[in-house]
Structure formats: structure tokens, C-alpha cells
Motif scaffolding. Structure first.
Motif, PDB file in Angstrom:
ATOM      1  N   SER A   1      -7.788   4.220   4.580  1.00 15.77           N
ATOM      2  CA  SER A   1      -8.761   4.276   3.483  1.00 15.77           C
ATOM      3  C   SER A   1      -8.509   5.434   2.519  1.00 15.77           C
ATOM      4  O   SER A   1      -8.813   5.337   1.327  1.00 15.77           O
TER       5      SER A   1
ATOM      6  N   ILE B   1      -6.435   4.349  -0.466  1.00 17.89           N
ATOM      7  CA  ILE B   1      -6.867   3.185  -1.238  1.00 17.89           C
ATOM      8  C   ILE B   1      -7.836   3.592  -2.341  1.00 17.89           C
ATOM      9  O   ILE B   1      -8.861   4.217  -2.086  1.00 17.89           O
TER      10      ILE B   1
ATOM     11  N   TYR C   1      -6.741  -4.472   1.339  1.00 16.45           N
ATOM     12  CA  TYR C   1      -6.735  -3.671   2.566  1.00 16.45           C
ATOM     13  C   TYR C   1      -7.898  -4.066   3.477  1.00 16.45           C
ATOM     14  O   TYR C   1      -7.720  -4.214   4.692  1.00 16.45           O
ATOM     15  N   HIS C   2      -9.076  -4.249   2.895  1.00 19.30           N
ATOM     16  CA  HIS C   2     -10.254  -4.633   3.683  1.00 19.30           C
ATOM     17  C   HIS C   2     -10.026  -5.986   4.362  1.00 19.30           C
ATOM     18  O   HIS C   2     -10.288  -6.149   5.565  1.00 19.30           O
TER      19      HIS C   2
ATOM     20  N   ILE D   1       0.853  -1.198   0.000  1.00 17.01           N
ATOM     21  CA  ILE D   1       0.000   0.000   0.000  1.00 17.01           C
ATOM     22  C   ILE D   1       0.883   1.241   0.000  1.00 17.01           C
ATOM     23  O   ILE D   1       1.788   1.374   0.821  1.00 17.01           O
TER      24      ILE D   1
ATOM     25  N   THR E   1       3.978  -4.399   2.732  1.00 15.75           N
ATOM     26  CA  THR E   1       3.207  -3.741   3.771  1.00 15.75           C
ATOM     27  C   THR E   1       2.801  -4.798   4.792  1.00 15.75           C
ATOM     28  O   THR E   1       2.194  -5.811   4.436  1.00 15.75           O
TER      29      THR E   1
ATOM     30  N   SER F   1      -7.238  -5.692   7.126  1.00 11.40           N
ATOM     31  CA  SER F   1      -7.724  -5.025   8.335  1.00 11.40           C
ATOM     32  C   SER F   1      -8.583  -5.966   9.174  1.00 11.40           C
ATOM     33  O   SER F   1      -8.451  -6.019  10.403  1.00 11.40           O
TER      34      SER F   1
ATOM     35  N   HIS G   1      -7.991  -2.226  -2.696  1.00 18.25           N
ATOM     36  CA  HIS G   1      -9.061  -1.961  -1.736  1.00 18.25           C
ATOM     37  C   HIS G   1      -9.505  -3.264  -1.075  1.00 18.25           C
ATOM     38  O   HIS G   1      -9.713  -3.326   0.142  1.00 18.25           O
TER      39      HIS G   1
END
Length: 255
Positions: A195, A198, A214-215, A172, A251, A218, A211
């Protein structure tokens, strides 16, 4: 006790620019997974690529809607994909087993327990599970968002120590990866909101994108599982993440 890692390989890692399966890269990833197992690490592989395999195998002379295409190409492509993995892992004496699953299998109940038990007995008998969505029956609302979501659910189900999401980007960034002023975000503490960095765009050959990663990262981070987003097109990326993490771009979502 062995460390357990779920590795998700995306379509943009496994396919070339023309959409064909990149067998050379696939072979390199298998080499690295074989190395991980020699380090006494259990691996569960969540792999994309079935639809790409099928699309290159068939020439269809009539129109198909999106669901029909996905069902047809995945049915044909899954056979080729797992066959390739079988041949590549066999060179290292590694047995593999196929696990095709659907979103409803992750609801609490008998199907969840059966799937968990299946992969547990595979790992106990030194068989490497290769997991993919059952695209032949999973359509529209029954589908996973993408294999990022699937890999996260597998990591939680199998109580993995780590989840590695391999993309064609190092991780990221604070801006677009192609922008020289953008910086790679190396570590992400729990409850950190990224966010604003992203973009909601899909990958070229898959349903996911950063996206989605990342979702998933998390969510899995909040469940106490260590998550890494890294570039699967880099040579020896899995080995470098283990042996040279400080000098390997990625990341990392801390727990």
C-alpha cells in the motif's frame, strides 16, 4: 482440462490520447486472444470502452449530469464496442456473446447462479464471453468501483486459473513509474502489503487506477487465483506473458 483466464482490458488501453477508441490496439488484442485459444486456453474478456465509444459517436448540445452522460454514452457505445469485437473475432471464426451485469448479480442467489450458468454454457460451446457493467441501469451505489472489481468477481465466480489486468503501465513500481529510480515489483507473495507504493489516482478515461488494480489483485490472490498486472499497450503482451514471462515486464501476485 483447459486453463481458464479472465482478461480485463482498461479504458486507457483501448482509447487514444484524444479519447477515441484505438481500433488498431483492439484488433491486436483480439489477435492475441485468438492465439491463446489456439493454445487450448479458455478466455473470458472483461472490457471497458463503451462510454468512450459513445462519447465519440454523439454530439450533445445541452448539459447532462454525470449519471445521464454515463447512461447515454454507454447505451450507444456498447453497441459499437461489441459490434467491433464481433467483426474482429469473426475473422478467426470465434463466436462471442455479450454479458452485461450489475453488482447485485454477485450476491448469493438465483441471479448469481443464472449468470454463472450462462457463462458456463457459453464456454462449453466455444463462445467467448465479453463482459461489461450494465451502465444504463447501474448508477451511484449500484455501480462496481470499476471493471477491475468486476473482473475479480468474474474470476472467482468462474473459478479461473488466472486473472490478467491490462493497464497502460507495466505493473506496480516502488515509486512513480516516470521516476528513473523507481523499480518494477515483479512478484508479490501472499499477505504482502504494498500500500505504501500505491497512489490513489484514477486513470485518464476510466474509474480505476493502480490502487484499484492492487486492491483487486490482493483480494483475488487471497482466493487462490493467480493475478498479473501488465501493460496492454505493449505489442504481443498476452503472448509474451505465456511464452516469455521471465523477460516480459509485469507484476505477478503469487498463490
Amino acid at each position: 482440462m483447459k486453463k481458464r483466464i479472465v482478461i480485463k482490458v482498461g479504458s486507457n488501453v483501448l482509447t487514444r490520447a484524444d479519447g477515441k477508441l484505438d481500433v488498431t490496439r483492439m484488433s491486436a488484442l483480439v489477435d492475441q486472444i485468438a492465439w491463446l485459444r489456439k493454445q487450448d486456453i479458455e478466455v473470458i474478456l472483461v472490457t471497458s470502452g463503451a462510454v468512450a465509444c459513445g462519447r465519440r459517436e454523439l454530439t450533445v448540445d445541452h448539459s447532462l449530469d454525470s449519471v445521464e452522460q454515463r447512461q447515454l454514452f454507454s447505451a450507444v457505445g456498447q453497441v459499437k464496442l461489441v459490434g467491433l469485437y464481433y467483426d474482429l473475432f469473426r475473422e478467426f471464426g470465434i463466436h462471442v456473446g455479450q454479458v452485461l451485469t450489475m453488482k447485485e448479480n454477485f450476491q448469493p442467489g438465483e441471479q448469481y447462479r443464472n449468470q454463472q450458468a450462462c457463462m458456463t454454457v457459453m464456454l462449453e460451446n466455444d463462445v467467448l464471453p465479453i463482459v461489461n457493467e450494465n451502465d444504463t441501469v447501474s448508477v451511484t451505489e449500484l455501480m462496481f468501483t470499476d471493471n477491475d472489481e468486476l473482473s475479480g468477481l468474474i474470476a472467482q465466480m468462474m473459478k479461473a486459473d488466472s486473472l490478467i489486468l491490462l493497464s497502460n503501465i507495466d505493473g506496480i513500481y516502488t515509486g512513480h513509474p516516470d521516476d528513473p529510480s523507481s523499480e518494477l515489483i515483479q512478484t508479490v507473495a501472499p499477505c504482502t502489503d504494498l500500500s505504501k507504493y500505491i497512489q490513489k489516482e484514477k486513470s485518464a478515461f476510466g474509474r480505476g487506477g493502480m490502487h484499484s488494480k492492487y486492491h483487486t489483485a490482493s483480494n483475488i490472490q487471497s482466493a487462490g487465483i493467480h493475478v498479473i498486472i501488465a501493460n496492454g499497450t505493449r505489442d504481443d503482451i498476452l503472448i509474451d506473458l505465456i511464452e516469455r514471462p521471465d523477460s516480459t515486464p509485469h507484476t505477478e501476485f503469487l498463490t
